[in-house]
Design a protein around this motif. Structure first.
Motif, PDB file in Angstrom:
ATOM      1  N   LYS A 345       8.202   9.833  -3.146  1.00 39.50           N
ATOM      2  CA  LYS A 345       6.915   9.271  -3.547  1.00 39.50           C
ATOM      3  C   LYS A 345       5.931  10.377  -3.918  1.00 39.50           C
ATOM      4  CE  LYS A 345       8.254   5.084  -2.308  1.00 39.50           C
ATOM      5  NZ  LYS A 345       8.490   3.979  -3.282  1.00 39.50           N
ATOM      6  N   LEU A 346       4.928   9.946  -4.673  1.00 38.20           N
ATOM      7  CA  LEU A 346       3.835  10.823  -5.066  1.00 38.20           C
ATOM      8  C   LEU A 346       2.561  10.341  -4.375  1.00 38.20           C
ATOM      9  CD1 LEU A 346       2.840  13.090  -7.057  1.00 38.20           C
ATOM     10  CD2 LEU A 346       2.359  11.254  -8.682  1.00 38.20           C
ATOM     11  N   LEU A 347       1.818  11.263  -3.764  1.00 37.71           N
ATOM     12  CA  LEU A 347       0.559  10.939  -3.108  1.00 37.71           C
ATOM     13  C   LEU A 347      -0.581  11.552  -3.901  1.00 37.71           C
ATOM     14  CD1 LEU A 347       1.578  11.849   0.556  1.00 37.71           C
ATOM     15  CD2 LEU A 347       1.651   9.578  -0.500  1.00 37.71           C
ATOM     16  N   ILE A 348      -1.558  10.725  -4.271  1.00 34.15           N
ATOM     17  CA  ILE A 348      -2.746  11.239  -4.950  1.00 34.15           C
ATOM     18  C   ILE A 348      -3.964  10.902  -4.106  1.00 34.15           C
ATOM     19  CG2 ILE A 348      -4.206  11.111  -7.002  1.00 34.15           C
ATOM     20  CD1 ILE A 348      -1.801  10.691  -8.696  1.00 34.15           C
ATOM     21  N   ASN A 349      -4.649  11.954  -3.713  1.00 30.76           N
ATOM     22  CA  ASN A 349      -5.865  11.855  -2.920  1.00 30.76           C
ATOM     23  C   ASN A 349      -7.036  11.925  -3.895  1.00 30.76           C
ATOM     24  OD1 ASN A 349      -7.785  11.964  -0.918  1.00 30.76           O
ATOM     25  ND2 ASN A 349      -7.221  13.986  -0.167  1.00 30.76           N
ATOM     26  N   LEU A 350      -7.775  10.842  -4.002  1.00 28.64           N
ATOM     27  CA  LEU A 350      -8.825  10.704  -5.011  1.00 28.64           C
ATOM     28  C   LEU A 350     -10.201  10.775  -4.358  1.00 28.64           C
ATOM     29  CD1 LEU A 350      -8.670  10.095  -8.139  1.00 28.64           C
ATOM     30  CD2 LEU A 350      -9.240   7.737  -7.552  1.00 28.64           C
ATOM     31  N   LEU A 351     -11.136  11.417  -5.034  1.00 26.99           N
ATOM     32  CA  LEU A 351     -12.537  11.359  -4.638  1.00 26.99           C
ATOM     33  C   LEU A 351     -13.248  10.340  -5.514  1.00 26.99           C
ATOM     34  CD1 LEU A 351     -13.915  14.980  -4.065  1.00 26.99           C
ATOM     35  CD2 LEU A 351     -13.432  13.238  -2.360  1.00 26.99           C
ATOM     36  N   ASN A 352     -13.882   9.370  -4.885  1.00 29.81           N
ATOM     37  CA  ASN A 352     -14.664   8.373  -5.605  1.00 29.81           C
ATOM     38  C   ASN A 352     -16.094   8.476  -5.096  1.00 29.81           C
ATOM     39  OD1 ASN A 352     -15.784   6.151  -6.843  1.00 29.81           O
ATOM     40  ND2 ASN A 352     -14.070   4.785  -6.373  1.00 29.81           N
ATOM     41  N   ASN A 353     -16.984   9.037  -5.937  1.00 29.01           N
ATOM     42  CA  ASN A 353     -18.353   9.331  -5.494  1.00 29.01           C
ATOM     43  C   ASN A 353     -18.356  10.173  -4.218  1.00 29.01           C
ATOM     44  OD1 ASN A 353     -20.607   8.664  -7.117  1.00 29.01           O
ATOM     45  ND2 ASN A 353     -20.145   6.480  -6.862  1.00 29.01           N
ATOM     46  N   VAL A 354     -17.463  11.151  -4.192  1.00 30.96           N
ATOM     47  CA  VAL A 354     -17.339  12.152  -3.120  1.00 30.96           C
ATOM     48  C   VAL A 354     -16.886  11.523  -1.802  1.00 30.96           C
ATOM     49  CG1 VAL A 354     -18.337  14.322  -2.319  1.00 30.96           C
ATOM     50  CG2 VAL A 354     -19.390  13.175  -4.232  1.00 30.96           C
ATOM     51  N   LYS A 355     -16.169  10.421  -1.887  1.00 30.92           N
ATOM     52  CA  LYS A 355     -15.566   9.788  -0.713  1.00 30.92           C
ATOM     53  C   LYS A 355     -14.088   9.561  -0.996  1.00 30.92           C
ATOM     54  CE  LYS A 355     -18.899   6.666  -0.897  1.00 30.92           C
ATOM     55  NZ  LYS A 355     -20.039   7.320  -1.563  1.00 30.92           N
ATOM     56  N   GLY A 356     -13.252   9.834   0.010  1.00 33.45           N
ATOM     57  CA  GLY A 356     -11.819   9.866  -0.188  1.00 33.45           C
ATOM     58  C   GLY A 356     -11.151   8.511  -0.303  1.00 33.45           C
ATOM     59  N   GLU A 357     -10.149   8.440  -1.186  1.00 31.02           N
ATOM     60  CA  GLU A 357      -9.242   7.301  -1.306  1.00 31.02           C
ATOM     61  C   GLU A 357      -7.829   7.845  -1.497  1.00 31.02           C
ATOM     62  OE1 GLU A 357     -12.367   4.253  -3.606  1.00 31.02           O
ATOM     63  OE2 GLU A 357     -10.592   5.030  -4.655  1.00 31.02           O
ATOM     64  N   LEU A 358      -6.840   7.131  -0.984  1.00 28.09           N
ATOM     65  CA  LEU A 358      -5.463   7.613  -1.027  1.00 28.09           C
ATOM     66  C   LEU A 358      -4.558   6.589  -1.697  1.00 28.09           C
ATOM     67  CD1 LEU A 358      -3.495   9.848  -0.197  1.00 28.09           C
ATOM     68  CD2 LEU A 358      -3.287   8.738   2.034  1.00 28.09           C
ATOM     69  N   TYR A 359      -3.730   7.074  -2.636  1.00 30.35           N
ATOM     70  CA  TYR A 359      -2.830   6.205  -3.393  1.00 30.35           C
ATOM     71  C   TYR A 359      -1.402   6.737  -3.337  1.00 30.35           C
ATOM     72  CZ  TYR A 359      -7.059   4.124  -5.358  1.00 30.35           C
ATOM     73  OH  TYR A 359      -8.271   3.486  -5.505  1.00 30.35           O
ATOM     74  N   ILE A 360      -0.449   5.792  -3.288  1.00 28.34           N
ATOM     75  CA  ILE A 360       0.975   6.118  -3.324  1.00 28.34           C
ATOM     76  C   ILE A 360       1.526   5.680  -4.672  1.00 28.34           C
ATOM     77  CG2 ILE A 360       3.244   5.687  -2.300  1.00 28.34           C
ATOM     78  CD1 ILE A 360       1.762   4.978   0.302  1.00 28.34           C
ATOM     79  N   TYR A 361       2.228   6.586  -5.350  1.00 24.46           N
ATOM     80  CA  TYR A 361       2.834   6.279  -6.647  1.00 24.46           C
ATOM     81  C   TYR A 361       4.348   6.361  -6.539  1.00 24.46           C
ATOM     82  CZ  TYR A 361      -1.655   6.466  -9.039  1.00 24.46           C
ATOM     83  OH  TYR A 361      -2.936   6.207  -9.460  1.00 24.46           O
ATOM     84  N   SER A 362       5.002   5.378  -7.145  1.00 22.94           N
ATOM     85  CA  SER A 362       6.468   5.334  -7.206  1.00 22.94           C
ATOM     86  C   SER A 362       6.908   5.414  -8.655  1.00 22.94           C
ATOM     87  CB  SER A 362       6.996   4.032  -6.593  1.00 22.94           C
ATOM     88  OG  SER A 362       6.557   3.888  -5.263  1.00 22.94           O
ATOM     89  N   PHE A 363       7.999   6.138  -8.894  1.00 22.81           N
ATOM     90  CA  PHE A 363       8.553   6.239 -10.249  1.00 22.81           C
ATOM     91  C   PHE A 363       9.860   5.466 -10.276  1.00 22.81           C
ATOM     92  CE2 PHE A 363      10.742   8.542 -13.763  1.00 22.81           C
ATOM     93  CZ  PHE A 363       9.809   8.272 -14.753  1.00 22.81           C
ATOM     94  N   ASP A 364       9.765   4.219 -10.743  1.00 17.00           N
ATOM     95  CA  ASP A 364      10.920   3.328 -10.785  1.00 17.00           C
ATOM     96  C   ASP A 364      11.070   2.769 -12.190  1.00 17.00           C
ATOM     97  OD1 ASP A 364      11.401   3.542  -7.964  1.00 17.00           O
ATOM     98  OD2 ASP A 364       9.696   2.199  -7.655  1.00 17.00           O
ATOM     99  N   ASP A 365      12.307   2.705 -12.652  1.00 15.21           N
ATOM    100  CA  ASP A 365      12.595   2.178 -13.995  1.00 15.21           C
ATOM    101  C   ASP A 365      11.785   2.920 -15.053  1.00 15.21           C
ATOM    102  OD1 ASP A 365      14.301   0.250 -12.857  1.00 15.21           O
ATOM    103  OD2 ASP A 365      12.591  -1.077 -12.482  1.00 15.21           O
ATOM    104  N   GLU A 366      11.665   4.253 -14.847  1.00 17.64           N
ATOM    105  CA  GLU A 366      10.985   5.134 -15.802  1.00 17.64           C
ATOM    106  C   GLU A 366       9.503   4.803 -15.970  1.00 17.64           C
ATOM    107  OE1 GLU A 366      12.568   7.836 -17.226  1.00 17.64           O
ATOM    108  OE2 GLU A 366      14.083   7.230 -15.760  1.00 17.64           O
ATOM    109  N   LYS A 367       8.905   4.168 -14.938  1.00 17.05           N
ATOM    110  CA  LYS A 367       7.473   3.854 -14.994  1.00 17.05           C
ATOM    111  C   LYS A 367       6.823   4.174 -13.642  1.00 17.05           C
ATOM    112  CE  LYS A 367       7.705   0.174 -18.482  1.00 17.05           C
ATOM    113  NZ  LYS A 367       7.418  -1.256 -18.776  1.00 17.05           N
ATOM    114  N   TRP A 368       5.534   4.489 -13.697  1.00 19.50           N
ATOM    115  CA  TRP A 368       4.770   4.768 -12.485  1.00 19.50           C
ATOM    116  C   TRP A 368       4.018   3.517 -12.031  1.00 19.50           C
ATOM    117  CZ3 TRP A 368       5.475   9.017  -9.735  1.00 19.50           C
ATOM    118  CH2 TRP A 368       5.982  10.163 -10.368  1.00 19.50           C
ATOM    119  N   LYS A 369       4.135   3.226 -10.747  1.00 17.16           N
ATOM    120  CA  LYS A 369       3.398   2.120 -10.143  1.00 17.16           C
ATOM    121  C   LYS A 369       2.697   2.645  -8.897  1.00 17.16           C
ATOM    122  CE  LYS A 369       6.969  -1.120 -11.689  1.00 17.16           C
ATOM    123  NZ  LYS A 369       8.036  -2.065 -11.257  1.00 17.16           N
ATOM    124  N   ASN A 370       1.516   2.060  -8.565  1.00 13.06           N
ATOM    125  CA  ASN A 370       0.769   2.589  -7.424  1.00 13.06           C
ATOM    126  C   ASN A 370       0.320   1.490  -6.481  1.00 13.06           C
ATOM    127  OD1 ASN A 370      -2.308   1.938  -7.589  1.00 13.06           O
ATOM    128  ND2 ASN A 370      -1.757   2.451  -9.694  1.00 13.06           N
TER     129      ASN A 370
END
Length: 691
Positions: A345-370
């Motif tokens: 899996k891919l983990l992307i830690n995002l800042l939204n207005n300087v506050k943290g959010e965390l997303y998990i991305y999967s690469f399945d069937d040649e596409k990214w889903k989160n």
């Protein structure tokens, strides 16, 4: 405060621009000359004598040391195979121990720590003040490690091979003498190394420009050269990118700090990846190279916007083909904080207005889903470590009033559980946090966090500390500090964290708005926050202090020379201050991509307008600044602070100065040194602002 030693020199200092030849304090750049150290010792003694008499000094020292030495603090994990490794310092381990526990026991909350290396014992035996700088294991069994050790906290390290089964350094094992650079295992008998290999092998920035392969049993001078950059580069750095069991040898040639040529070594032959030179690669997952764009990139008529995260089919890229997929395109209020990879899996830690959010991305069937992780909100999320053998990972959450909590999470299903929380060192329920935006000089809205007691009066008398960084695309995020809370907030202080331009809070564009000739935007943002605090009667100039370190030291140095009437206290830590000579001192040349080149007349034109050392003026009443630096800082030269202090004293401006003999760019190597620094700085702030 007059300095008799300097005053006796009788040197007149002009407020005009100083050339290197005319600089009467050039001798203070001689880091360990007897004359320089005499100056340091005298100033240290004066400062320590004054500030140690402040009534809060001993309590701050004791509280800070108690927090640092607490056995209840979080033992942060680094996973290798079936073990968790951790470096730990407390009152019984001043320089620290490197240890490990079975991962299952650690997760169950009952780690069985086995000490592998004791730096206190090692330092005593060799009479060298060793500082741990990290370890890299030999994949896949991790029975051997490359340990990096620094003398006194400097960036330059000695690398030695260590056997975790025998708990000893390997006899006749790999050894890299003290240098900036690094080494990584390719296999059990080969390292890929960047180091000081001898004459003409380092850049003008003080980093390696050559990459070599070192075979077991051979000397460093006989290592095989596989890549060589230019002397004028920032440096060339090597390592491994791993995609499951497949590994690739990588060289990153940094022409500037923000332009990087990525080279893959295939059979020791270099293949330059055809991607933007300012893109940042974060790993390979399922043959997808994960890349963050720092500028727009148009490929075959399709534009991928600045700040986006994309993936490229890696084996295609090696033969010049660009098979690209968009993973994430942040909006104007968000930016990528970090990117990590687990087993699948891919983990992307995002800042939204300087506050943290965390997303998990999967690469399945040649596409990214989160999917979004239902992590705690309104604070900072940090990925602590991932496990290459599973989809488990560790993350931390904190904010100004919530003690840091370590979580164990599973990227496969998005679940997580709390493993350990810091104890609360102050009562957070008495305080509140507001996020405010203020217009800067050019109309840009700049956010800042305001941490106050719930019953604070807006009467302009509150002792207030404004902190910011504003450079190198580094974001200033909410954090929990037992020391800040217990010795600043609990003493009636207000704390401000400003998210000014130059940082990464709103992505690459936020950073680039403060580069080079645009640097004044950073200082204008800082002044705007200060003026807003005064206008709102949170505080007044008499009660407003500012703090910043490194690039933040340049920030506060510029702030008090541009608008001395706004500030009554300034804590200027390990700072850059002489912007005419910064590129000639230690690692300074590596930052010309951020600040500009003072040797180019057109660029010196804008640098000299704010260079603190060159903008001190006779007859101006400046705040009584506290400068703090380290003799062993081999990144930002201590001469910056020393020369600024000498000049201010000669001009009749009282200052405080303390230079820790060891500590490197961090300023301190041990918990005791850190506690002393906190006691000095917070005693100074209370003395200046709380009356």
């Amino acid at each position: 405060m007059k300095n008799i030693f300097l005053a006796s020199l009788g040197i007149f200092i002009s407020c005009l621009s100083i050339t290197a030849q005319e600089d009467p304090y050039l001798w203070l750049e001689e880091i360990e000359s007897p004359r320089s150290l005499e100056f340091v010792t005298e100033q240290n003694n004066i400062t320590l004598d004054k500030l140690s008499k402040v009534k809060e000094y001993q309590n701050i020292y004791d509280k800070s040391l108690e927090i640092s030495n607490s056995t209840d603090k979080i033992a942060y994990p680094k996973v290798y195979g079936t073990y968790v490794y951790n470096f730990w310092k407390d009152k019984d381990h001043i320089r620290g121990i490197w240890r490990r526990s079975a991962k299952d026991a650690y997760i169950d909350g009952n780690p069985t720590w086995d000490t592998l290396l004791d730096l206190d014992e090692m330092s005593a035996e060799g009479n060298i003040k060793w500082v741990y700088k990290g370890a890299q294991g030999l994949y896949p069994n991790y029975n051997r490690f490359l340990i990096s050790l620094s003398n006194g906290g400097a960036d330059a390290t000695v690398t030695r091979e260590f056997d975790v089964e025998t708990k000893s350094f390997v006899e006749n094992g790999f050894y890299i003498p003290e240098s900036k650079g690094g080494a990584t295992y390719l296999d059990g008998n080969t390292l890929i190394v960047t180091s000081d290999f001898g004459e003409n092998t380092m850049t003008t920035s003080g980093y390696p420009r050559q990459v070599k392969l070192l075979k077991r049993g051979t000397s460093l001078k006989d290592a095989e050269l596989v890549y060589e950059g230019s002397t004028t580069d920032v440096g060339s750095f090597s390592g491994i990118l791993r995609d499951g069991p497949i590994s690739y040898q990588i060289v990153n040639r940094y022409k500037t700090m923000f332009s990087n040529e990525t080279i893959v070594l295939i059979n020791n032959k270099p293949i330059v990846l055809e991607i933007p030179d300012d893109a940042v690669n974060s790993g390979i997952l399922k043959n997808q190279l994960i890349t963050e764009l720092k500028s727009d990139w148009t490929v075959e008529g399709k534009k991928y916007k600045q700040g986006s995260v994309i993936s490229l089919n890696f084996t295609d890229l090696l033969v010049g083909k660009k098979n690209i997929q968009l993973i994430l395109e942040p909006d104007e209020f968000s930016s990528v904080s970090s990117i990590s990879v687990t087993k699948s899996k891919l983990l992307i830690n995002l800042l939204n207005n300087v506050k943290g959010e965390l997303y998990i991305y999967s690469f399945d069937d040649e596409k990214w889903k989160n999917t979004k992780v239902n992590a705690p909100e309104f604070g900072t999320i940090s990925i602590i470590d991932t496990d290459e053998l599973s989809d488990q990972y560790f993350f931390e959450f904190e904010n100004f009033l919530t003690p840091s909590t370590l979580f164990l999470a599973n990227a496969d299903d998005g679940t997580f559980q709390s493993l350990k929380s810091l104890k609360a060192y102050f009562d957070g329920t008495k305080y509140k946090v507001d996020q405010i935006k203020v217009k800067s000089k050019d109309g840009t809205l700049v956010p800042y966090f305001l941490v106050t007691s719930k019953d604070m009066k807006y009467d302009g008398t509150n002792p207030t500390l404004l902190y910011a960084y504003g450079g190198f695309e580094i974001s200033s995020n909410p954090f929990y500090s037992g020391t800040f809370g217990s010795v600043w907030l609990e003493n009636g202080g207000v704390f401000i964290l400003a998210n000014i331009r130059g940082g990464g809070e709103y992505g690459p564009k936020w950073h680039q708005a403060g580069l080079k000739e645009k640097r004044q935007n950073v200082f204008d943002d800082f002044h705007a926050v200060a003026e807003d605090l005064i206008a709102k009667k949170v505080t007044s100039p008499k009660h407003l202090g500012i703090m910043g370190g490194s690039n933040g030291g340049l920030l506060v140095g510029t702030a008090f020379t541009q608008k001395p009437e706004l500030y009554n206290a300034v804590v200027c830590q390990v700072p850059l201050l002489d912007m005419q000579r910064y590129n000639k001192l230690l690692a300074g040349a590596s930052w010309m991509g951020e600040f500009g080149n003072p040797d180019v007349p057109e660029e010196w034109e804008y640098l000299k307008k704010y260079s603190p050392y060159h903008n001190l003026k006779e007859g101006v009443s400046y705040p009584e600044v506290f400068f703090y630096t380290s003799t062993r800082d081999d990144r930002v030269h201590p001469g910056h602070a020393r020369k600024m202090v000498a000049k201010m004293i000669e001009m009749g401006n009282p200052i405080y100065y303390y230079e820790n003999i060891e500590g490197g760019h961090a300023g301190s190597s041990t918990n005791e040194q850190s506690a002393k620094a906190n006691a000095l700085m917070f005693s100074y702030l209370l003395l200046k602002l709380a009356d």
